[in-house]
Write a protein that holds these residues in place. Structure first.
Motif, PDB file in Angstrom:
ATOM      1  N   ILE A 186       0.843  -1.204   0.000  1.00 21.70           N
ATOM      2  CA  ILE A 186       0.000   0.000   0.000  1.00 21.70           C
ATOM      3  C   ILE A 186       0.873   1.246   0.000  1.00 21.70           C
ATOM      4  O   ILE A 186       0.624   2.204  -0.751  1.00 21.70           O
ATOM      5  CB  ILE A 186      -0.937  -0.014   1.223  1.00 21.70           C
ATOM      6  CG1 ILE A 186      -1.974  -1.130   1.082  1.00 21.70           C
ATOM      7  CG2 ILE A 186      -1.635   1.340   1.392  1.00 21.70           C
ATOM      8  CD1 ILE A 186      -2.804  -1.361   2.321  1.00 21.70           C
ATOM      9  N   ALA A 187       1.933   1.250   0.836  1.00 22.80           N
ATOM     10  CA  ALA A 187       2.809   2.414   0.927  1.00 22.80           C
ATOM     11  C   ALA A 187       3.566   2.659  -0.377  1.00 22.80           C
ATOM     12  O   ALA A 187       3.848   3.798  -0.750  1.00 22.80           O
ATOM     13  CB  ALA A 187       3.796   2.226   2.078  1.00 22.80           C
ATOM     14  N   LYS A 188       3.878   1.580  -1.092  1.00 22.64           N
ATOM     15  CA  LYS A 188       4.691   1.694  -2.313  1.00 22.64           C
ATOM     16  C   LYS A 188       3.862   2.014  -3.549  1.00 22.64           C
ATOM     17  O   LYS A 188       4.271   2.833  -4.392  1.00 22.64           O
ATOM     18  CB  LYS A 188       5.442   0.379  -2.522  1.00 22.64           C
ATOM     19  CG  LYS A 188       6.239   0.286  -3.822  1.00 22.64           C
ATOM     20  CD  LYS A 188       6.990  -1.032  -3.882  1.00 22.64           C
ATOM     21  CE  LYS A 188       7.725  -1.204  -5.210  1.00 22.64           C
ATOM     22  NZ  LYS A 188       6.779  -1.409  -6.335  1.00 22.64           N
ATOM     23  N   ASP A 189       2.673   1.418  -3.655  1.00 27.43           N
ATOM     24  CA  ASP A 189       1.948   1.445  -4.934  1.00 27.43           C
ATOM     25  C   ASP A 189       0.780   2.427  -4.998  1.00 27.43           C
ATOM     26  O   ASP A 189       0.197   2.606  -6.076  1.00 27.43           O
ATOM     27  CB  ASP A 189       1.400   0.039  -5.258  1.00 27.43           C
ATOM     28  CG  ASP A 189       2.516  -0.970  -5.482  1.00 27.43           C
ATOM     29  OD1 ASP A 189       3.659  -0.532  -5.726  1.00 27.43           O
ATOM     30  OD2 ASP A 189       2.240  -2.184  -5.404  1.00 27.43           O
ATOM     31  N   PHE A 190       0.412   3.039  -3.870  1.00 24.48           N
ATOM     32  CA  PHE A 190      -0.779   3.881  -3.874  1.00 24.48           C
ATOM     33  C   PHE A 190      -0.470   5.264  -3.312  1.00 24.48           C
ATOM     34  O   PHE A 190       0.428   5.413  -2.472  1.00 24.48           O
ATOM     35  CB  PHE A 190      -1.893   3.219  -3.055  1.00 24.48           C
ATOM     36  CG  PHE A 190      -2.370   1.917  -3.632  1.00 24.48           C
ATOM     37  CD1 PHE A 190      -3.347   1.904  -4.620  1.00 24.48           C
ATOM     38  CD2 PHE A 190      -1.833   0.704  -3.210  1.00 24.48           C
ATOM     39  CE1 PHE A 190      -3.791   0.700  -5.169  1.00 24.48           C
ATOM     40  CE2 PHE A 190      -2.260  -0.500  -3.755  1.00 24.48           C
ATOM     41  CZ  PHE A 190      -3.237  -0.501  -4.733  1.00 24.48           C
ATOM     42  N   PRO A 191      -1.200   6.286  -3.755  1.00 23.47           N
ATOM     43  CA  PRO A 191      -0.938   7.652  -3.289  1.00 23.47           C
ATOM     44  C   PRO A 191      -1.172   7.799  -1.791  1.00 23.47           C
ATOM     45  O   PRO A 191      -2.036   7.126  -1.212  1.00 23.47           O
ATOM     46  CB  PRO A 191      -1.920   8.512  -4.104  1.00 23.47           C
ATOM     47  CG  PRO A 191      -2.948   7.565  -4.614  1.00 23.47           C
ATOM     48  CD  PRO A 191      -2.282   6.241  -4.756  1.00 23.47           C
TER      49      PRO A 191
ATOM     50  N   LEU B  46      -6.347  -5.369  -3.144  1.00 23.68           N
ATOM     51  CA  LEU B  46      -5.357  -4.428  -3.678  1.00 23.68           C
ATOM     52  C   LEU B  46      -5.150  -4.640  -5.177  1.00 23.68           C
ATOM     53  O   LEU B  46      -4.911  -3.675  -5.912  1.00 23.68           O
ATOM     54  CB  LEU B  46      -4.037  -4.580  -2.925  1.00 23.68           C
ATOM     55  CG  LEU B  46      -4.088  -4.250  -1.416  1.00 23.68           C
ATOM     56  CD1 LEU B  46      -2.707  -4.404  -0.799  1.00 23.68           C
ATOM     57  CD2 LEU B  46      -4.621  -2.839  -1.180  1.00 23.68           C
ATOM     58  N   ASP B  47      -5.220  -5.892  -5.641  1.00 22.98           N
ATOM     59  CA  ASP B  47      -5.119  -6.155  -7.081  1.00 22.98           C
ATOM     60  C   ASP B  47      -6.212  -5.395  -7.841  1.00 22.98           C
ATOM     61  O   ASP B  47      -5.952  -4.780  -8.889  1.00 22.98           O
ATOM     62  CB  ASP B  47      -5.262  -7.652  -7.370  1.00 22.98           C
ATOM     63  CG  ASP B  47      -4.074  -8.463  -6.887  1.00 22.98           C
ATOM     64  OD1 ASP B  47      -3.020  -7.869  -6.608  1.00 22.98           O
ATOM     65  OD2 ASP B  47      -4.223  -9.700  -6.764  1.00 22.98           O
ATOM     66  N   ARG B  48      -7.403  -5.455  -7.325  1.00 27.85           N
ATOM     67  CA  ARG B  48      -8.522  -4.764  -7.979  1.00 27.85           C
ATOM     68  C   ARG B  48      -8.317  -3.250  -7.977  1.00 27.85           C
ATOM     69  O   ARG B  48      -8.636  -2.560  -8.952  1.00 27.85           O
ATOM     70  CB  ARG B  48      -9.825  -5.136  -7.273  1.00 27.85           C
ATOM     71  CG  ARG B  48     -10.302  -6.539  -7.606  1.00 27.85           C
ATOM     72  CD  ARG B  48     -11.411  -7.032  -6.688  1.00 27.85           C
ATOM     73  NE  ARG B  48     -12.116  -8.176  -7.288  1.00 27.85           N
ATOM     74  CZ  ARG B  48     -12.924  -8.990  -6.621  1.00 27.85           C
ATOM     75  NH1 ARG B  48     -13.137  -8.794  -5.321  1.00 27.85           N
ATOM     76  NH2 ARG B  48     -13.517  -9.995  -7.246  1.00 27.85           N
ATOM     77  N   LEU B  49      -7.778  -2.727  -6.889  1.00 27.37           N
ATOM     78  CA  LEU B  49      -7.582  -1.276  -6.817  1.00 27.37           C
ATOM     79  C   LEU B  49      -6.446  -0.811  -7.717  1.00 27.37           C
ATOM     80  O   LEU B  49      -6.459   0.325  -8.199  1.00 27.37           O
ATOM     81  CB  LEU B  49      -7.324  -0.864  -5.365  1.00 27.37           C
ATOM     82  CG  LEU B  49      -8.538  -1.038  -4.437  1.00 27.37           C
ATOM     83  CD1 LEU B  49      -8.164  -0.701  -3.006  1.00 27.37           C
ATOM     84  CD2 LEU B  49      -9.695  -0.160  -4.907  1.00 27.37           C
ATOM     85  N   GLN B  50      -5.473  -1.680  -7.945  1.00 27.04           N
ATOM     86  CA  GLN B  50      -4.427  -1.309  -8.904  1.00 27.04           C
ATOM     87  C   GLN B  50      -5.005  -1.195 -10.308  1.00 27.04           C
ATOM     88  O   GLN B  50      -4.549  -0.359 -11.105  1.00 27.04           O
ATOM     89  CB  GLN B  50      -3.284  -2.325  -8.850  1.00 27.04           C
ATOM     90  CG  GLN B  50      -2.393  -2.118  -7.639  1.00 27.04           C
ATOM     91  CD  GLN B  50      -1.080  -2.860  -7.746  1.00 27.04           C
ATOM     92  OE1 GLN B  50      -1.056  -4.070  -7.973  1.00 27.04           O
ATOM     93  NE2 GLN B  50       0.022  -2.142  -7.573  1.00 27.04           N
ATOM     94  N   ARG B  51      -5.995  -2.004 -10.616  1.00 30.66           N
ATOM     95  CA  ARG B  51      -6.680  -1.852 -11.906  1.00 30.66           C
ATOM     96  C   ARG B  51      -7.386  -0.497 -11.983  1.00 30.66           C
ATOM     97  O   ARG B  51      -7.387   0.152 -13.027  1.00 30.66           O
ATOM     98  CB  ARG B  51      -7.693  -2.976 -12.084  1.00 30.66           C
ATOM     99  CG  ARG B  51      -7.084  -4.320 -12.439  1.00 30.66           C
ATOM    100  CD  ARG B  51      -8.020  -5.488 -12.161  1.00 30.66           C
ATOM    101  NE  ARG B  51      -9.387  -5.254 -12.605  1.00 30.66           N
ATOM    102  CZ  ARG B  51     -10.430  -5.995 -12.224  1.00 30.66           C
ATOM    103  NH1 ARG B  51     -10.249  -6.998 -11.380  1.00 30.66           N
ATOM    104  NH2 ARG B  51     -11.637  -5.733 -12.680  1.00 30.66           N
ATOM    105  N   VAL B  52      -7.964  -0.069 -10.877  1.00 34.45           N
ATOM    106  CA  VAL B  52      -8.664   1.217 -10.848  1.00 34.45           C
ATOM    107  C   VAL B  52      -7.696   2.346 -11.182  1.00 34.45           C
ATOM    108  O   VAL B  52      -8.033   3.280 -11.923  1.00 34.45           O
ATOM    109  CB  VAL B  52      -9.309   1.455  -9.465  1.00 34.45           C
ATOM    110  CG1 VAL B  52      -9.924   2.847  -9.376  1.00 34.45           C
ATOM    111  CG2 VAL B  52     -10.364   0.391  -9.183  1.00 34.45           C
ATOM    112  N   GLN B  53      -6.468   2.265 -10.662  1.00 31.49           N
ATOM    113  CA  GLN B  53      -5.479   3.315 -10.913  1.00 31.49           C
ATOM    114  C   GLN B  53      -5.105   3.409 -12.393  1.00 31.49           C
ATOM    115  O   GLN B  53      -4.665   4.460 -12.860  1.00 31.49           O
ATOM    116  CB  GLN B  53      -4.204   3.040 -10.106  1.00 31.49           C
ATOM    117  CG  GLN B  53      -4.357   3.287  -8.619  1.00 31.49           C
ATOM    118  CD  GLN B  53      -3.011   3.387  -7.932  1.00 31.49           C
ATOM    119  OE1 GLN B  53      -2.615   4.431  -7.443  1.00 31.49           O
ATOM    120  NE2 GLN B  53      -2.281   2.291  -7.905  1.00 31.49           N
TER     121      GLN B  53
END
Length: 506
Positions: A240-245, A272-279
């Protein structure tokens, strides 16, 4: 206070909070110290749809004798004619303001800032809670003086009830012509729970003159709570700390925490996989990420029979119930749960293939329906009742193979695709689509009705296409949340010409 007028005190309290005891204390206080006093009460509706109003008027006995007669005391408080209002809960303070019992030129308002949610707040399809900040602001502007703090917490800390804290806060305001010793003597004359009541009284007295504090719930923030022992959980936090704002991380951390508790770290990783798609969606932004993350966590942690059983058998629940009913060391606590699983909920808990077979079967289905028609009381405080629910909660490890998981997973993926499609047209519309998840909650009939309204709304989104304005979807969602039967949603769809077949958007 006008010496020619009685002292007028209104008490708004719910059942079990000692409002009658508080009124009796005030009457005894007055009568023991040279006043003629009278109390009346108007009971409210059962449980949480209305409080009982206790009303006390006191008049100096010496002045009455000089006037040559007995004063005529009123039976009910009148708007604009109350000196002191005591409210056992913040919403009751708001009700007093709404009724006009609190006025800026006259009334001292003493209220607890904790909330006990009303029936209307609890049954709302969405977040039906009243805004505590608004209640505090209106009460502050309406009262001559507003004394408030969490009296329920103070009562709990002192092993007493909220009426004793209110009595202490009333004494601390100095608005009545009696000393602290006279107040305390009143409690002592009562002869019941004197030590605990005096402790709570003293705490309430001390708080009454403390500077007013903002009692609103603080905004959620990312607060580290030490390094998790589980390496998989540490990996989730690092991801979360590395991949998201940074601004989105508090919501994602809470979402991941919820899903680890609900299932396991692998399930939170899927989140988190699903949220990376959102980004990666064209047109996506930080607001869309945060709203999708919030509602995705809620949806993935859907309530099923396994979750209900798990929550009912946790040690923390037994501790909480014991604390709420104040169980003593020499007392035995029995907890009875009324369980009424429907056929669909039983099918949902089974492996997908078996669940589908049972739902479509003949006599096996009828046997299950007959066996569950009346429901059953399960005593979770007994060994047999506890083991029954504990065994059911153990099905958690096989949840991914259940019929319910397959259905919810398919709905979630469809929802994410709809958000992605909306983001390509209008990012704000995508946010509104994400927030439509608020309709899907609970289990049983509640979940069924919410899902039906959600699917009706999504059908309107599909048919309207690019022509659907974000504000229109918000209006439709609010209509669906206002009425679980779907009547207001149907009326809104018809009014906006979205209820019938639409031409496909160009």
């Amino acid at each position: 206070m006008n010496a020619q007028q009685p002292i007028k005190i209104a008490i708004l309290a719910m059942g079990g909070e000692g409002g009658g005891v508080l009124a009796d204390w005030i009457v005894d206080l007055g009568e023991a110290n040279g006043y003629i006093a009278q109390t009346t009460s108007v009971p409210g509706v059962a449980q949480r749809t209305g409080a009982t109003i206790y009303y006390v008027e006191m008049f100096p006995r010496e002045q009455a004798e000089r006037d040559g007669g007995h004063p005529i005391l009123a039976l009910m408080p009148l708007p604009g004619d109350v000196d002191v209002v005591l409210a056992s809960e913040l919403m009751e303070a708001g009700r007093a303001v709404q009724r006009g019992l609190v006025t800026p030129d006259r009334t001292t308002l003493v209220a607890s800032t904790h909330r006990v949610y009303s029936i209307a707040e609890k049954i709302a399809m969405g977040d039906g809670r009243a805004d505590s900040n608004n209640l505090l602001a209106h009460a502050q502007s309406a009262a001559r003086r507003f004394v408030r703090f969490d009296m329920a917490q103070v009562a709990e800390a002192n092993g007493s009830v909220i009426s004793a804290v209110l009595f202490g806060a009333l004494a601390g305001t100095g608005v009545l012509p009696f000393s602290r010793a006279q107040f305390e003597s009143t409690i002592e004359r009562g002869g019941v729970g004197v030590k605990a009541s005096l402790r709570a009284f003293g705490a309430g007295f001390a708080q009454a003159d403390a500077p007013a504090r903002d009692e609103a719930t603080p905004t959620a923030a990312l607060r580290p709570a030490g390094t998790p022992h589980d390496p998989q959980v540490r990996a989730l936090l690092a991801r979360i700390a590395k991949d998201f704002p940074l601004a989105a991380q508090p919501v994602l951390v809470e979402g991941a925490r919820r899903l680890v508790d609900y299932q396991d770290p692998a399930y939170a990783s899927l989140y988190l996989d699903r949220l990376q798609r959102v980004q990666q969606w064209p047109g996506g932004d930080q607001q869309l990420l945060v709203e999708t993350a919030r509602h995705l966590a809620l949806w993935m942690a859907y309530e099923d029979t396994v979750r209900v059983a798990e929550l009912k058998t946790r040690a923390s629940r037994f501790e909480r119930v014991g604390s709420e009913v104040r169980v003593q060391d020499d007392q035995v606590l029995d907890i009875n749960e009324f369980m009424h699983p429907r056929l669909q909920e039983i099918c949902d808990t089974l492996p997908a293939g078996l669940g589908r077979w049972l739902a479509r079967s003949g006599w096996p289905r009828r046997v299950v329906e007959r066996a569950t028609r009346k429901g059953k009381v399960v005593r979770t405080s007994s060994l047999g009742g506890f083991l029954l629910l504990y065994t059911l909660s153990g099905l958690k490890r096989w949840r991914r193979g259940s019929l319910r998981y397959q259905a919810e997973n398919a709905r979630i993926e469809d929802w994410l695709q709809r958000i992605a499609a909306a983001a390509a047209i209008n990012p704000q519309l995508a946010v509104e689509v994400a927030q439509c998840q608020r309709l899907v909650k609970g289990y049983g009939d509640t979940h069924e009705r919410g899902t039906r309204n959600y699917e009706t709304l999504m059908d309107a989104v599909r048919r309207a296409g690019a022509r659907l304005a974000p504000a229109t979807l918000r209006e439709l969602r609010d209509a669906a949340l206002a009425d679980e039967a779907g009547k207001q949603l149907g009326a809104a769809l018809e009014r906006l010409s979205l209820g019938g077949p639409l031409k496909e958007a160009a």
